[in-house]
Design an enzyme around this catalytic site. Structure first.
Site, PDB file in Angstrom:
ATOM      1  N   GLU A 213      44.881  88.781 108.782  1.00 25.98           N
ATOM      2  CA  GLU A 213      43.808  89.494 109.477  1.00 25.98           C
ATOM      3  C   GLU A 213      43.074  90.390 108.498  1.00 25.98           C
ATOM      4  OE1 GLU A 213      44.681  93.393 111.402  1.00 25.98           O
ATOM      5  OE2 GLU A 213      46.627  92.467 111.829  1.00 25.98           O
TER       6      GLU A 213
ATOM      7  N   THR B 188      42.251  95.780 113.922  1.00 24.82           N
ATOM      8  CA  THR B 188      41.651  97.097 114.167  1.00 24.82           C
ATOM      9  C   THR B 188      40.330  96.959 114.920  1.00 24.82           C
ATOM     10  OG1 THR B 188      42.603  97.707 112.009  1.00 24.82           O
ATOM     11  CG2 THR B 188      41.310  99.373 113.121  1.00 24.82           C
TER      12      THR B 188
ATOM     13  N   LYS C 141      51.127  93.362 120.334  1.00 25.38           N
ATOM     14  CA  LYS C 141      51.345  94.045 119.063  1.00 25.38           C
ATOM     15  C   LYS C 141      52.079  95.355 119.341  1.00 25.38           C
ATOM     16  CE  LYS C 141      48.511  96.492 115.601  1.00 25.38           C
ATOM     17  NZ  LYS C 141      47.146  96.593 115.043  1.00 25.38           N
TER      18      LYS C 141
END
Length: 222
Positions: A43, A72, A132
């Site tokens: 990522e 993010t 997550k």
């Protein structure tokens, strides 16, 4: 690539490399080095300068070999931008129903950040497939293991504070995968062009996760 294929690839690999602050011109060689070490998913964080261009370059150069995601992602606008740039999956530090819905509309995988049983169950009610656990280093391996009592069967990815010392333990505790940032993508190695460091660390992390992952029971012999 459909959500199911992405989920299976993440689970099989066991490691999501987090590229935070990696310059645009360095993302492709960094990703190539990670691939050489066995990493198949990464990522680019949304707070990295030039993140959208980095995603585009990674998709163009490694899109057939690696899963390219965006992390993010904290709002709806950013979600749309990273998807338009070619991100195949999205991670967020929090649980934002609007972001979840937007990514689902594009039939992509969203992995939102959760820390409590209430957030986990809310995410499940929103149709989230993978979670997550953040910040995993602060919450600890024991926390993940104890979640597996009342909330078994969840696909949880510890992120934040994951290093080579706890990767195996997270796998043993039932993690579907782990997300690793600076402990894997060493900023000084990238800055000096020592990409072999990333390859070596990638191989070590992949091996640690494989070692810790529970193995399926053997079929009884005749």
């Amino acid at each position: 690539m459909d959500k199911g294929t992405v989920m299976e690839a993440v689970r099989t690999t066991g490691i999501i490399a987090i590229l935070r602050g990696v310059p645009v011109d360095a993302v492709v060689p960094a990703a190539e080095a990670l691939y050489a070490g066995g990493i198949r998913a990464l990522e680019v964080t949304g707070n990295t300068p030039g993140c959208l261009e980095s995603i585009r370059r990674l998709r163009a150069n490694l899109g057939r070999r690696m899963l390219i995601g965006a992390g993010t992602v904290v709002n709806l606008a950013m979600a749309q931008l990273v998807l338009d740039a070619g991100a195949q999956f999205v991670l967020a530090p929090d649980l934002n129903p609007a972001v979840v819905a937007a990514v689902h509309e594009q039939r992509k995988l969203i992995i939102p950040g959760v820390a409590t049983p209430s957030e986990i169950l809310q995410a499940c009610r929103l149709g989230v497939d993978m979670l997550k656990l953040f910040p995993a280093g602060a919450l600890g391996v024991r926390y993940l293991k104890e979640l597996g009592g009342p909330l078994d069967g969840l696909r949880i990815i510890p992120v934040g504070g994951v290093d080579l010392g706890n990767t195996k333990a997270f796998a043993e505790a039932g993690a579907a995968a782990v997300g690793v940032g600076g402990a894997l993508v060493d900023s000084s190695a990238v800055a000096s062009g020592q990409y072999e460091v990333l390859t070596e660390r990638a191989a070590a992390f992949a091996a640690a996760f494989r070692e810790g992952r529970p193995q399926p029971a053997a079929s009884p012999s005749c």
